[in-house]
Design a protein around this motif. Sequence first.
Motif, PDB file in Angstrom:
ATOM      1  N   LEU A  36     125.513  26.902  17.298  1.00 53.46           N
ATOM      2  CA  LEU A  36     126.559  27.849  17.730  1.00 53.46           C
ATOM      3  C   LEU A  36     126.236  29.266  17.272  1.00 53.46           C
ATOM      4  O   LEU A  36     126.363  30.229  18.038  1.00 53.46           O
ATOM      5  CB  LEU A  36     127.919  27.411  17.175  1.00 53.46           C
ATOM      6  CG  LEU A  36     128.555  26.193  17.847  1.00 53.46           C
ATOM      7  CD1 LEU A  36     129.754  25.704  17.048  1.00 53.46           C
ATOM      8  CD2 LEU A  36     128.981  26.530  19.269  1.00 53.46           C
ATOM      9  N   ILE A  37     125.811  29.392  16.020  1.00 56.28           N
ATOM     10  CA  ILE A  37     125.492  30.720  15.486  1.00 56.28           C
ATOM     11  C   ILE A  37     124.272  31.313  16.183  1.00 56.28           C
ATOM     12  O   ILE A  37     124.287  32.468  16.622  1.00 56.28           O
ATOM     13  CB  ILE A  37     125.262  30.638  13.967  1.00 56.28           C
ATOM     14  CG1 ILE A  37     126.582  30.297  13.256  1.00 56.28           C
ATOM     15  CG2 ILE A  37     124.691  31.946  13.422  1.00 56.28           C
ATOM     16  CD1 ILE A  37     126.429  30.019  11.776  1.00 56.28           C
ATOM     17  N   SER A  38     123.210  30.508  16.316  1.00 57.10           N
ATOM     18  CA  SER A  38     121.978  31.043  16.916  1.00 57.10           C
ATOM     19  C   SER A  38     122.188  31.400  18.389  1.00 57.10           C
ATOM     20  O   SER A  38     121.794  32.483  18.837  1.00 57.10           O
ATOM     21  CB  SER A  38     120.841  30.034  16.765  1.00 57.10           C
ATOM     22  OG  SER A  38     121.127  28.836  17.468  1.00 57.10           O
ATOM     23  N   LEU A  39     122.820  30.509  19.145  1.00 56.29           N
ATOM     24  CA  LEU A  39     123.029  30.774  20.578  1.00 56.29           C
ATOM     25  C   LEU A  39     123.939  31.986  20.792  1.00 56.29           C
ATOM     26  O   LEU A  39     123.697  32.806  21.686  1.00 56.29           O
ATOM     27  CB  LEU A  39     123.632  29.537  21.256  1.00 56.29           C
ATOM     28  CG  LEU A  39     122.702  28.328  21.395  1.00 56.29           C
ATOM     29  CD1 LEU A  39     123.473  27.110  21.911  1.00 56.29           C
ATOM     30  CD2 LEU A  39     121.541  28.637  22.343  1.00 56.29           C
ATOM     31  N   SER A  40     125.005  32.087  19.974  1.00 57.35           N
ATOM     32  CA  SER A  40     125.943  33.206  20.150  1.00 57.35           C
ATOM     33  C   SER A  40     125.286  34.540  19.786  1.00 57.35           C
ATOM     34  O   SER A  40     125.546  35.560  20.433  1.00 57.35           O
ATOM     35  CB  SER A  40     127.199  32.977  19.306  1.00 57.35           C
ATOM     36  OG  SER A  40     126.884  32.897  17.931  1.00 57.35           O
TER      37      SER A  40
ATOM     38  N   PHE B 109     115.359  40.874  19.296  1.00 58.34           N
ATOM     39  CA  PHE B 109     115.486  40.773  17.843  1.00 58.34           C
ATOM     40  C   PHE B 109     116.090  39.423  17.443  1.00 58.34           C
ATOM     41  O   PHE B 109     115.552  38.720  16.582  1.00 58.34           O
ATOM     42  CB  PHE B 109     116.356  41.917  17.317  1.00 58.34           C
ATOM     43  CG  PHE B 109     116.677  41.797  15.853  1.00 58.34           C
ATOM     44  CD1 PHE B 109     115.709  42.046  14.898  1.00 58.34           C
ATOM     45  CD2 PHE B 109     117.944  41.409  15.430  1.00 58.34           C
ATOM     46  CE1 PHE B 109     116.006  41.918  13.544  1.00 58.34           C
ATOM     47  CE2 PHE B 109     118.237  41.278  14.081  1.00 58.34           C
ATOM     48  CZ  PHE B 109     117.262  41.531  13.140  1.00 58.34           C
ATOM     49  N   ASN B 110     117.205  39.075  18.072  1.00 62.21           N
ATOM     50  CA  ASN B 110     117.839  37.791  17.743  1.00 62.21           C
ATOM     51  C   ASN B 110     116.984  36.611  18.189  1.00 62.21           C
ATOM     52  O   ASN B 110     116.916  35.588  17.503  1.00 62.21           O
ATOM     53  CB  ASN B 110     119.229  37.727  18.396  1.00 62.21           C
ATOM     54  CG  ASN B 110     120.236  38.601  17.672  1.00 62.21           C
ATOM     55  OD1 ASN B 110     120.584  38.363  16.529  1.00 62.21           O
ATOM     56  ND2 ASN B 110     120.694  39.663  18.330  1.00 62.21           N
ATOM     57  N   LEU B 111     116.308  36.755  19.341  1.00 62.21           N
ATOM     58  CA  LEU B 111     115.392  35.698  19.782  1.00 62.21           C
ATOM     59  C   LEU B 111     114.246  35.536  18.783  1.00 62.21           C
ATOM     60  O   LEU B 111     113.851  34.410  18.440  1.00 62.21           O
ATOM     61  CB  LEU B 111     114.835  36.040  21.167  1.00 62.21           C
ATOM     62  CG  LEU B 111     113.850  35.027  21.761  1.00 62.21           C
ATOM     63  CD1 LEU B 111     114.546  33.689  22.014  1.00 62.21           C
ATOM     64  CD2 LEU B 111     113.255  35.560  23.063  1.00 62.21           C
ATOM     65  N   GLY B 112     113.738  36.677  18.280  1.00 61.12           N
ATOM     66  CA  GLY B 112     112.635  36.630  17.328  1.00 61.12           C
ATOM     67  C   GLY B 112     113.012  35.969  16.017  1.00 61.12           C
ATOM     68  O   GLY B 112     112.185  35.309  15.387  1.00 61.12           O
ATOM     69  N   ILE B 113     114.246  36.132  15.601  1.00 56.17           N
ATOM     70  CA  ILE B 113     114.700  35.509  14.354  1.00 56.17           C
ATOM     71  C   ILE B 113     114.784  33.987  14.496  1.00 56.17           C
ATOM     72  O   ILE B 113     114.399  33.238  13.594  1.00 56.17           O
ATOM     73  CB  ILE B 113     116.068  36.086  13.949  1.00 56.17           C
ATOM     74  CG1 ILE B 113     115.892  37.511  13.402  1.00 56.17           C
ATOM     75  CG2 ILE B 113     116.749  35.210  12.893  1.00 56.17           C
ATOM     76  CD1 ILE B 113     117.180  38.175  13.005  1.00 56.17           C
TER      77      ILE B 113
END
Length: 458
Positions: free
Chosen positions: A69-73, A241-245
């Motif tokens: 949930l956290i990663s997808l959001s 950025f979020n995808l890279g994390i």
Amino acid sequence: MAGIGFELRKILKKNKISSLFEAYGYAAILSAGGWVISILAIILVGLINISIYGNSADIIKFQVSVTYLISLSLILSGFHQLVFTRFVADRIYEGKEEEIVPNFFGILTLNTALSLLFSIIYIYLFLKDVKNIYFVTTFLFSLILLSNLWIINILAISVKKYRYVVLSYFFSYLLIIVFSYFIGYFGLAYLLISFFLGNLILFILLLYLILKNYQFFEVLSFDFIKAYKQYFPLALAGFFFNLGIWADEYIFWYSPLTGEDIIGKIRSSVVYDLPLFLAYLSIIPGMAVFFLRLEADFAEYYEKYFKGVVEGATLETLVRFKEQMIDIVRISIKEAIVLQGIFNIILYITAPLIFSIFNLPSAAIPLFYIDMIATQLQLLVMNILAILFYLDRRYETLIITIIMAVFNIILPIITIILGPYYYGYGTALAMLIASTIGLIYLDKVMRRLEYETFMLQR
């Protein structure tokens, strides 16, 4: 983050040891963001419920579900976060704060529609075989709620009521732990309902803060969409950025060599997840130090430089402000690396004891060491990006985030092929490449700052 530096400087001017801890505490909470606090709360929920009810199977499914949930959001809302941040900053600078709330509801409407569409597709692809309707429904609403929570967090911070924001986070995540204690006994769906209710209360608290402090004369506006044309590189940078994390974790989750089914087609990697999540918690001190320097010192001289440009200061004055900014960048990176390095050495020495206390597998300790290096390099990338965002270097930040995402997909795949001994090195190398290129860009930008300020403006 406009105005945070002024508040932090006010705290530091009290010249008390307690004020120093207070400033670092705010910096840690505001810089670490909800994702680190969420990880900490979810770990506590697991420890408490396993010790009381012993239902470890549901706890594992709950923790994996929350991680998704956290990663997808974050990835989903990453496209909006930086653009809306810039839109709000521009309206505040122009003195048009009454336009912020209507556009805030506009972006919530757009983000909710996109999140709902994505959630339905995701559930059809990955959770359609799960029979627990309460779990699936709560998963859907939680994904929509979290996607909007990252956006409302941006606007809540701009109100500058930092004590209220910090207490809201603590109160809401404490409620998640309390709710799970009372209803977690009934199983997985109720654990997820606890998580949803806690975040819903956080959303309401932050919404109350925003509506109380921003004046508005209309309810809904979509003027913010025009900002995507001007700041499209920022939108892409936020997404990459979020995808890279999160990219390496999805690689390990869905590799047949390292991942396993948990619920529906949602998978996790026991060997990879735990050390990495612990390593993420370890970078909070470094994040706090850099955030404090950036917002309390760098922002002060950046404002002087910017004001000097607008008011026609001499070149000598502007160069002096630029050199002061460069000094602060050097000091902040050095302090963050030194403090984080000391903290990492302590963790390196005490890791066997920590793993023993929490009954964690000692076989994961070597990977934890590598992950500490990877997350520290990721912290350096984040610091470089923060400075470049300050200097409005949109294309440089976009290139760095694309490099970060691409290499954090390719290199973890290679390490999985090479074998368990190489796990973690892929992400560490990806962050080393991104941070090296970031430093090259940062050095070039700072050296040419006054030239580009005057010669390349259109």
